[in-house]
Scaffold this motif. Structure first.
Motif, mmCIF file in Angstrom:
data_model
loop_
_atom_site.group_PDB
_atom_site.id
_atom_site.type_symbol
_atom_site.label_atom_id
_atom_site.label_comp_id
_atom_site.label_asym_id
_atom_site.label_seq_id
_atom_site.Cartn_x
_atom_site.Cartn_y
_atom_site.Cartn_z
ATOM 1 N N SER A 86 0.848 -1.185 0.000
ATOM 2 C CA SER A 86 0.000 0.000 0.000
ATOM 3 C C SER A 86 0.887 1.239 0.000
ATOM 4 C CB SER A 86 -0.896 -0.016 1.242
ATOM 5 O OG SER A 86 -1.679 1.136 1.286
ATOM 6 N N TRP A 87 0.711 2.107 -1.001
ATOM 7 C CA TRP A 87 1.549 3.294 -1.153
ATOM 8 C C TRP A 87 0.902 4.487 -0.459
ATOM 9 C CZ3 TRP A 87 6.268 2.839 -3.342
ATOM 10 C CH2 TRP A 87 6.516 1.699 -4.108
ATOM 11 N N VAL A 88 1.722 5.288 0.233
ATOM 12 C CA VAL A 88 1.259 6.523 0.876
ATOM 13 C C VAL A 88 2.173 7.669 0.466
ATOM 14 C CG1 VAL A 88 0.193 5.405 2.863
ATOM 15 C CG2 VAL A 88 2.574 6.075 2.977
ATOM 16 N N THR A 89 1.623 8.869 0.414
ATOM 17 C CA THR A 89 2.384 10.053 0.052
ATOM 18 C C THR A 89 3.135 10.579 1.273
ATOM 19 O OG1 THR A 89 0.773 10.621 -1.656
ATOM 20 C CG2 THR A 89 2.230 12.393 -0.888
ATOM 21 N N VAL A 90 4.455 10.734 1.133
ATOM 22 C CA VAL A 90 5.265 11.253 2.238
ATOM 23 C C VAL A 90 5.704 12.694 2.004
ATOM 24 C CG1 VAL A 90 6.072 9.029 3.064
ATOM 25 C CG2 VAL A 90 7.370 10.218 1.289
ATOM 26 N N ALA A 91 5.641 13.163 0.757
ATOM 27 C CA ALA A 91 6.036 14.538 0.459
ATOM 28 C C ALA A 91 5.425 14.970 -0.866
ATOM 29 C CB ALA A 91 7.551 14.665 0.404
ATOM 30 N N ARG A 92 5.268 16.282 -1.008
ATOM 31 C CA ARG A 92 4.746 16.877 -2.249
ATOM 32 C C ARG A 92 5.701 17.981 -2.689
ATOM 33 N NH1 ARG A 92 -0.804 15.715 -2.966
ATOM 34 N NH2 ARG A 92 -1.642 14.578 -1.202
ATOM 35 N N TYR A 93 5.894 18.084 -4.002
ATOM 36 C CA TYR A 93 6.822 19.063 -4.563
ATOM 37 C C TYR A 93 6.155 19.748 -5.747
ATOM 38 C CZ TYR A 93 10.035 16.369 -1.770
ATOM 39 O OH TYR A 93 10.638 15.724 -0.713
ATOM 40 N N SER A 94 6.581 20.970 -6.025
ATOM 41 C CA SER A 94 6.020 21.709 -7.156
ATOM 42 C C SER A 94 6.602 21.241 -8.482
ATOM 43 C CB SER A 94 6.283 23.210 -7.004
ATOM 44 O OG SER A 94 5.531 23.727 -5.945
ATOM 45 N N LEU A 95 7.858 20.827 -8.463
ATOM 46 C CA LEU A 95 8.535 20.447 -9.699
ATOM 47 C C LEU A 95 9.044 19.010 -9.621
ATOM 48 C CD1 LEU A 95 10.564 23.743 -10.127
ATOM 49 C CD2 LEU A 95 8.487 23.080 -11.342
ATOM 50 N N PRO A 96 9.003 18.284 -10.748
ATOM 51 C CA PRO A 96 9.432 16.884 -10.741
ATOM 52 C C PRO A 96 10.879 16.675 -10.292
ATOM 53 C CG PRO A 96 8.173 17.337 -12.727
ATOM 54 C CD PRO A 96 8.387 18.658 -12.035
ATOM 55 N N PHE A 97 11.798 17.580 -10.644
ATOM 56 C CA PHE A 97 13.191 17.345 -10.273
ATOM 57 C C PHE A 97 13.383 17.353 -8.760
ATOM 58 C CE2 PHE A 97 13.510 21.948 -10.019
ATOM 59 C CZ PHE A 97 14.451 22.145 -9.013
ATOM 60 N N GLU A 98 12.563 18.136 -8.043
ATOM 61 C CA GLU A 98 12.648 18.161 -6.585
ATOM 62 C C GLU A 98 12.237 16.802 -6.006
ATOM 63 O OE1 GLU A 98 11.487 22.855 -5.951
ATOM 64 O OE2 GLU A 98 9.887 21.373 -6.165
ATOM 65 N N ALA A 99 11.185 16.232 -6.570
ATOM 66 C CA ALA A 99 10.727 14.916 -6.110
ATOM 67 C C ALA A 99 11.771 13.846 -6.410
ATOM 68 C CB ALA A 99 9.400 14.572 -6.778
ATOM 69 N N HIS A 100 12.451 13.953 -7.547
ATOM 70 C CA HIS A 100 13.465 12.956 -7.894
ATOM 71 C C HIS A 100 14.703 13.072 -7.001
ATOM 72 C CE1 HIS A 100 11.634 10.789 -11.181
ATOM 73 N NE2 HIS A 100 11.144 11.943 -11.609
ATOM 74 N N MET A 101 15.015 14.278 -6.560
ATOM 75 C CA MET A 101 16.115 14.432 -5.607
ATOM 76 C C MET A 101 15.775 13.719 -4.297
ATOM 77 S SD MET A 101 17.283 18.387 -6.318
ATOM 78 C CE MET A 101 17.847 18.580 -4.669
ATOM 79 N N ALA A 102 14.550 13.896 -3.830
ATOM 80 C CA ALA A 102 14.121 13.238 -2.598
ATOM 81 C C ALA A 102 14.059 11.725 -2.791
ATOM 82 C CB ALA A 102 12.763 13.780 -2.168
ATOM 83 N N ASP A 104 -0.155 23.202 -8.395
ATOM 84 C CA ASP A 104 -0.759 23.526 -7.102
ATOM 85 C C ASP A 104 -2.183 22.983 -6.994
ATOM 86 O OD1 ASP A 104 1.497 24.787 -6.127
ATOM 87 O OD2 ASP A 104 0.942 26.706 -7.019
ATOM 88 N N ALA A 105 -2.914 22.997 -8.092
ATOM 89 C CA ALA A 105 -4.290 22.501 -8.068
ATOM 90 C C ALA A 105 -4.344 21.000 -7.793
ATOM 91 C CB ALA A 105 -4.982 22.809 -9.393
ATOM 92 N N MET A 106 -3.359 20.268 -8.282
ATOM 93 C CA MET A 106 -3.321 18.813 -8.097
ATOM 94 C C MET A 106 -2.601 18.403 -6.824
ATOM 95 S SD MET A 106 -2.508 17.513 -11.950
ATOM 96 C CE MET A 106 -2.392 15.836 -11.394
#
Length: 116
Positions: free
Chosen positions: A2-18, A45-47
């Motif tokens: 079961s997958w859960v969201t641990v963080a949200r980022y505005s840009l994809p590269f920020e998420a890939h760094m994490a 931001d809307a999503m």
């Protein structure tokens, strides 16, 4: 699994760094909604941004890793006698994205679009 969201980022590269940080600790993770936001960044931001997800059983460990302040490692990586790098405050990866400027731009764009 079961997958859960641990963080949200505005840009994809920020998420890939994490994600790379979690991968280095042996935590499998995935980036969600990166392509949608990559194609239409105004939807970010809307999503709710680009989401970083992990297995529910590893959620607490993943959050702890993302909240670590590792800015002290920058100076440790310098050779003896080398001048210190002044990077300012390097925030933890969980707080990397500052969406205030993007929200302001989006509102300005929206008012311009409505007014024209």
């Amino acid at each position: 699994m079961s997958w859960v969201t641990v963080a949200r980022y505005s840009l994809p590269f920020e998420a890939h760094m994490a994600r790379a940080r979690l991968d280095s600790e042996g935590i499998e993770s995935m980036v969600v909604d990166e392509h949608t936001i990559g194609m239409q960044w105004l939807f970010s931001d809307a999503m709710g941004g680009v989401r970083l997800q992990v297995d529910e059983a590893l959620e607490d460990r993943a959050r702890a890793i993302l909240d670590e302040d590792r800015s002290d490692l920058v100076d440790e990586s310098l050779a003896p006698g080398q001048a210190s790098r002044d990077c300012g405050d390097i925030p933890p990866l969980s707080r990397l994205a500052d969406t205030r400027r993007r929200k302001g731009f989006f509102l300005a764009f929206l008012f311009w679009f409505i007014g024209s």
